[in-house]
Enzyme design. Structure first.
Site, PDB file in Angstrom:
ATOM      1  N   TYR A  81       0.841  -1.205   0.000  1.00 55.43           N
ATOM      2  CA  TYR A  81       0.000   0.000   0.000  1.00 55.43           C
ATOM      3  C   TYR A  81       0.879   1.260   0.000  1.00 55.43           C
ATOM      4  O   TYR A  81       0.725   2.134  -0.857  1.00 55.43           O
ATOM      5  CB  TYR A  81      -0.891  -0.042   1.232  1.00 55.43           C
ATOM      6  CG  TYR A  81      -1.888   1.082   1.359  1.00 55.43           C
ATOM      7  CD1 TYR A  81      -3.054   1.098   0.600  1.00 55.43           C
ATOM      8  CD2 TYR A  81      -1.688   2.120   2.271  1.00 55.43           C
ATOM      9  CE1 TYR A  81      -3.987   2.127   0.744  1.00 55.43           C
ATOM     10  CE2 TYR A  81      -2.610   3.145   2.427  1.00 55.43           C
ATOM     11  CZ  TYR A  81      -3.766   3.141   1.659  1.00 55.43           C
ATOM     12  OH  TYR A  81      -4.692   4.158   1.806  1.00 55.43           O
ATOM     13  N   ASP A  82       1.820   1.314   0.952  1.00 58.17           N
ATOM     14  CA  ASP A  82       2.636   2.531   1.107  1.00 58.17           C
ATOM     15  C   ASP A  82       3.459   2.807  -0.152  1.00 58.17           C
ATOM     16  O   ASP A  82       3.459   3.922  -0.686  1.00 58.17           O
ATOM     17  CB  ASP A  82       3.600   2.386   2.294  1.00 58.17           C
ATOM     18  CG  ASP A  82       2.887   2.179   3.622  1.00 58.17           C
ATOM     19  OD1 ASP A  82       1.660   1.993   3.603  1.00 58.17           O
ATOM     20  OD2 ASP A  82       3.556   2.195   4.663  1.00 58.17           O
ATOM     21  N   ASN A 116      -6.226   9.599   8.363  1.00 55.75           N
ATOM     22  CA  ASN A 116      -7.306   8.716   8.865  1.00 55.75           C
ATOM     23  C   ASN A 116      -8.677   9.398   8.899  1.00 55.75           C
ATOM     24  O   ASN A 116      -8.884  10.329   9.679  1.00 55.75           O
ATOM     25  CB  ASN A 116      -6.979   8.225  10.279  1.00 55.75           C
ATOM     26  CG  ASN A 116      -5.699   7.425  10.317  1.00 55.75           C
ATOM     27  OD1 ASN A 116      -4.620   7.956  10.050  1.00 55.75           O
ATOM     28  ND2 ASN A 116      -5.806   6.148  10.626  1.00 55.75           N
ATOM     29  N   SER A 121     -14.152   1.855  13.142  1.00 51.40           N
ATOM     30  CA  SER A 121     -15.269   0.922  12.939  1.00 51.40           C
ATOM     31  C   SER A 121     -15.132  -0.284  13.864  1.00 51.40           C
ATOM     32  O   SER A 121     -16.118  -0.741  14.446  1.00 51.40           O
ATOM     33  CB  SER A 121     -15.371   0.502  11.473  1.00 51.40           C
ATOM     34  OG  SER A 121     -14.104   0.141  10.974  1.00 51.40           O
ATOM     35  N   GLY A 145      -1.622   0.992  23.177  1.00 52.36           N
ATOM     36  CA  GLY A 145      -2.590   2.078  22.948  1.00 52.36           C
ATOM     37  C   GLY A 145      -1.987   3.466  23.017  1.00 52.36           C
ATOM     38  O   GLY A 145      -2.708   4.467  22.961  1.00 52.36           O
ATOM     39  N   ARG A 176      -3.165   8.745  16.353  1.00 53.57           N
ATOM     40  CA  ARG A 176      -3.708   9.051  15.028  1.00 53.57           C
ATOM     41  C   ARG A 176      -4.533  10.334  15.175  1.00 53.57           C
ATOM     42  O   ARG A 176      -4.963  10.692  16.265  1.00 53.57           O
ATOM     43  CB  ARG A 176      -4.627   7.936  14.505  1.00 53.57           C
ATOM     44  CG  ARG A 176      -3.945   6.595  14.209  1.00 53.57           C
ATOM     45  CD  ARG A 176      -2.975   6.659  13.051  1.00 53.57           C
ATOM     46  NE  ARG A 176      -2.443   5.342  12.688  1.00 53.57           N
ATOM     47  CZ  ARG A 176      -1.368   4.783  13.245  1.00 53.57           C
ATOM     48  NH1 ARG A 176      -0.712   5.405  14.205  1.00 53.57           N
ATOM     49  NH2 ARG A 176      -0.944   3.594  12.844  1.00 53.57           N
TER      50      ARG A 176
HETATM   51  P1  NAD Z   1     -12.761   1.659   0.839  1.00 52.06           P
HETATM   52  O1  NAD Z   1     -12.059   0.362   0.955  1.00 52.06           O
HETATM   53  O2  NAD Z   1     -14.057   1.831   1.549  1.00 52.06           O
HETATM   54  O3  NAD Z   1     -13.015   2.054  -0.682  1.00 52.06           O
HETATM   55  C1  NAD Z   1     -12.179   1.645  -1.723  1.00 52.06           C
HETATM   56  C2  NAD Z   1     -13.044   1.335  -2.926  1.00 52.06           C
HETATM   57  O4  NAD Z   1     -12.195   0.990  -4.026  1.00 52.06           O
HETATM   58  C3  NAD Z   1     -13.968   0.146  -2.699  1.00 52.06           C
HETATM   59  O5  NAD Z   1     -15.243   0.441  -3.197  1.00 52.06           O
HETATM   60  C4  NAD Z   1     -13.310  -0.975  -3.496  1.00 52.06           C
HETATM   61  O6  NAD Z   1     -14.230  -1.969  -3.915  1.00 52.06           O
HETATM   62  C5  NAD Z   1     -12.685  -0.205  -4.636  1.00 52.06           C
HETATM   63  N1  NAD Z   1     -11.544  -0.873  -5.262  1.00 52.06           N
HETATM   64  C6  NAD Z   1     -10.466  -1.435  -4.649  1.00 52.06           C
HETATM   65  N2  NAD Z   1      -9.617  -1.934  -5.559  1.00 52.06           N
HETATM   66  C7  NAD Z   1     -10.169  -1.688  -6.783  1.00 52.06           C
HETATM   67  C8  NAD Z   1      -9.767  -1.976  -8.106  1.00 52.06           C
HETATM   68  N3  NAD Z   1      -8.627  -2.633  -8.379  1.00 52.06           N
HETATM   69  N4  NAD Z   1     -10.588  -1.586  -9.114  1.00 52.06           N
HETATM   70  C9  NAD Z   1     -11.744  -0.941  -8.862  1.00 52.06           C
HETATM   71  N5  NAD Z   1     -12.174  -0.653  -7.628  1.00 52.06           N
HETATM   72  C10 NAD Z   1     -11.395  -1.017  -6.588  1.00 52.06           C
HETATM   73  O7  NAD Z   1     -11.705   2.763   1.331  1.00 52.06           O
HETATM   74  P2  NAD Z   1     -11.872   4.324   1.543  1.00 52.06           P
HETATM   75  O8  NAD Z   1     -11.583   4.630   2.959  1.00 52.06           O
HETATM   76  O9  NAD Z   1     -13.144   4.816   0.953  1.00 52.06           O
HETATM   77  O10 NAD Z   1     -10.634   4.867   0.700  1.00 52.06           O
HETATM   78  C11 NAD Z   1     -10.803   5.417  -0.603  1.00 52.06           C
HETATM   79  C12 NAD Z   1      -9.468   5.915  -1.118  1.00 52.06           C
HETATM   80  O11 NAD Z   1      -8.937   6.892  -0.229  1.00 52.06           O
HETATM   81  C13 NAD Z   1      -8.403   4.819  -1.231  1.00 52.06           C
HETATM   82  O12 NAD Z   1      -7.638   5.053  -2.391  1.00 52.06           O
HETATM   83  C14 NAD Z   1      -7.546   5.025  -0.007  1.00 52.06           C
HETATM   84  O13 NAD Z   1      -6.216   4.596  -0.222  1.00 52.06           O
HETATM   85  C15 NAD Z   1      -7.629   6.532   0.178  1.00 52.06           C
HETATM   86  N6  NAD Z   1      -7.412   6.898   1.590  1.00 52.06           N
HETATM   87  C16 NAD Z   1      -8.377   6.720   2.511  1.00 52.06           C
HETATM   88  C17 NAD Z   1      -8.126   7.046   3.838  1.00 52.06           C
HETATM   89  C18 NAD Z   1      -9.165   6.909   4.904  1.00 52.06           C
HETATM   90  O14 NAD Z   1      -8.845   7.147   6.079  1.00 52.06           O
HETATM   91  N7  NAD Z   1     -10.403   6.582   4.634  1.00 52.06           N
HETATM   92  C19 NAD Z   1      -6.863   7.541   4.219  1.00 52.06           C
HETATM   93  C20 NAD Z   1      -5.889   7.673   3.217  1.00 52.06           C
HETATM   94  C21 NAD Z   1      -6.170   7.371   1.913  1.00 52.06           C
HETATM   95  N1  UDP Z   2      -5.883  -0.560  15.942  1.00 55.75           N
HETATM   96  C1  UDP Z   2      -6.230  -1.064  17.176  1.00 55.75           C
HETATM   97  N2  UDP Z   2      -7.287  -1.922  17.241  1.00 55.75           N
HETATM   98  C2  UDP Z   2      -8.022  -2.278  16.146  1.00 55.75           C
HETATM   99  C3  UDP Z   2      -7.654  -1.756  14.881  1.00 55.75           C
HETATM  100  C4  UDP Z   2      -6.559  -0.895  14.820  1.00 55.75           C
HETATM  101  O1  UDP Z   2      -5.602  -0.755  18.198  1.00 55.75           O
HETATM  102  O2  UDP Z   2      -8.973  -3.058  16.304  1.00 55.75           O
HETATM  103  C5  UDP Z   2      -4.735   0.397  15.875  1.00 55.75           C
HETATM  104  C6  UDP Z   2      -3.710   0.096  14.792  1.00 55.75           C
HETATM  105  O3  UDP Z   2      -2.729  -0.805  15.279  1.00 55.75           O
HETATM  106  C7  UDP Z   2      -3.136   1.492  14.543  1.00 55.75           C
HETATM  107  C8  UDP Z   2      -4.336   2.419  14.772  1.00 55.75           C
HETATM  108  O4  UDP Z   2      -5.258   1.664  15.549  1.00 55.75           O
HETATM  109  O5  UDP Z   2      -2.152   1.793  15.485  1.00 55.75           O
HETATM  110  C9  UDP Z   2      -5.009   2.860  13.483  1.00 55.75           C
HETATM  111  O6  UDP Z   2      -5.258   1.708  12.723  1.00 55.75           O
HETATM  112  P1  UDP Z   2      -6.082   1.729  11.351  1.00 55.75           P
HETATM  113  O7  UDP Z   2      -6.003   0.359  10.789  1.00 55.75           O
HETATM  114  O8  UDP Z   2      -7.411   2.332  11.581  1.00 55.75           O
HETATM  115  O9  UDP Z   2      -5.298   2.775  10.439  1.00 55.75           O
HETATM  116  P2  UDP Z   2      -3.764   2.974  10.051  1.00 55.75           P
HETATM  117  O10 UDP Z   2      -2.896   2.094  10.897  1.00 55.75           O
HETATM  118  O11 UDP Z   2      -3.685   2.607   8.618  1.00 55.75           O
HETATM  119  O12 UDP Z   2      -3.521   4.386  10.351  1.00 55.75           O
END
Ligand code: NAD
Ligand code: UDP
Length: 348
Positions: free
Chosen positions: A171-172, A200, A215, A233, A237
């Protein structure tokens, strides 16, 4: 498109857009939203449709849900395509919002090779489309670009501290390569780009089994199950409510072409994961107890956006604080769980 200001205000909790943003929004466009059936994408599609645009949502439904977009079928301008962005597609559009990619660690790690393909090939395909049709493209980049940051809070000029071969790397590093592609298409082929590093973000329409912390904690609290803190903990974030983020995305896309980003969007209020658990317990009135589980590999220790660039260039800053945003999100999950309990009882 009369009363656009009211439509947008109604949708996004009385947000008032400046005339420059409204002018750009008021021109009806054909807009492609990849990942439009996901959490963020579905909110974005809804706002764009309410503003009168034609919206094509392309999604492979790997983490997206049909119920997120079901209510959008009432708009004549809405089209849903089941499509994986790893494969090329030919659509004549004016704008592209590239959101396709699983965002939750357990989901993006479930098929890491496909995650890298989605970030790299998916973005490449969208850039080819943008170049072919002269479309402006928005890229959903991420705070994960900074990895486990050694600079705090994170400014856009920081290059990050990222592992290239760990379980988060798909991902990163995928998202980092996507940024590279955007800037190379901008320099070499004059594509108009908007690169946003999202921090986030949470809110209604997250999946109950999404796996991200907000969630997870809310669903656990509502079900009276143990609340699982990974590590002790103390990691932090900064949580942004979805309405604030979508407002920022709209502003970025409407900004002058010279603003390419990268630009941070997130809420700078920083909490430990322990504090988040306490807030969720308090707001749900749950009797769940907190349990501690191992910290995932390469879990970032701290994260907080420096949003001065967004404040200066977009006049944007988040308005919804954590307790208000959590209350709305708890309401969403409460309704969802009550509904599924009801359905289970009907089947029985
Ligand atoms: P999400 O998982 O709810 O939504 C992602 C959507 O992309 C889903 O509907 C999934 O079915 C679709 N998808 C995944 N792979 C696909 C592919 N190969 N082709 C077509 N569709 C595909 O996640 P989200 O939180 O809504 O995130 C949306 C975007 O924002 C992502 O690109 C994510 O990396 C970026 N983002 C989100 C957050 C956040 O905190 N929500 C933070 C940083 C970046
Ligand atoms: N985390 C947690 N319990 C959970 C899910 C996540 O303590 O049930 C922690 C996780 O290890 C991270 C932080 O919460 O330190 C945020 O996690 P998340 O997966 O939401 O986002 P990201 O790590 O990608 O920022």
């Amino acid at each position: 498109m009369t009363n656009l200001k009211n439509v947008l205000s109604g949708n996004l909790e009385k947000l008032i857009y400046e005339d420059s943003v409204l002018q750009r929004l008021e021109i009806q466009k054909r807009i492609l939203v990849t990942g439009g059936a996901g959490f963020l994408g579905s909110h974005l599609c809804e706002l764009l449709l309410e503003a009168g645009h034609q919206v094509i949502c392309a999604d492979n439904f790997s983490t997206g849900m049909r119920q997120n977009v079901e209510h959008l079928k009432r708009f004549d301008g809405f089209r849903l395509i089941v499509h994986d962005v790893v494969e090329p597609i030919d659509l004549d559009v004016d704008e592209i919002y590239n959101l396709a990619c699983p965002a939750s660690p357990p989901h993006y790690q479930a098929d890491p090779i496909h995650t890298t393909k989605t970030c790299v090939l998916g973005t490449l395909n969208m850039l080819e489309l943008a170049a072919r049709y002269g479309a402006r493209i928005f890229q959903a980049s991420t705070s994960e670009i900074y990895g486990d940051p050694q600079i705090h809070p994170q400014v856009e000029s920081y290059w990050g501290n990222v592992n290239t071969f760990g379980p988060r790397s798909c991902y990163d590093e995928g998202k980092r390569c996507a940024e590279t592609l955007l800037f190379d298409f901008h320099r070499a082929r004059q594509v108009e780009i908007k690169v946003v590093r999202i921090f986030n973000t949470y809110g209604p329409r997250m999946r109950p089994d999404d796996g991200r912390v907000v969630s997870n904690f809310i669903v656990q609290a509502l079900k009276g199950e143990d609340i699982t803190i990974y590590g002790n903990g103390s990691q932090t974030r900064s949580f942004c409510f979805v309405d604030d983020l979508i407002d920022g995305i709209i502003r970025v896309m409407a900004s002058p072409a010279s603003l390419t980003g990268p630009i941070n969007l997130g809420n700078p209020a920083e909490f430990t994961i322990g504090e988040l658990a306490e807030q969720v317990i308090e707001l749900t009135g749950s009797r769940s107890k907190i349990v501690y589980r191992p910290l995932p590999v390469d879990d970032p220790r701290q994260r907080r956006p420096d949003i001065s660039l967004a404040e200066r260039e977009l006049g944007w800053r988040p308005r919804v604080d954590l307790s208000a945003g959590l209350a709305q999100t708890i309401g969403h999950f409460d309704a969802l769980l009550t509904q599924s309990d009801r359905e289970l009882m009907e089947v029985a």
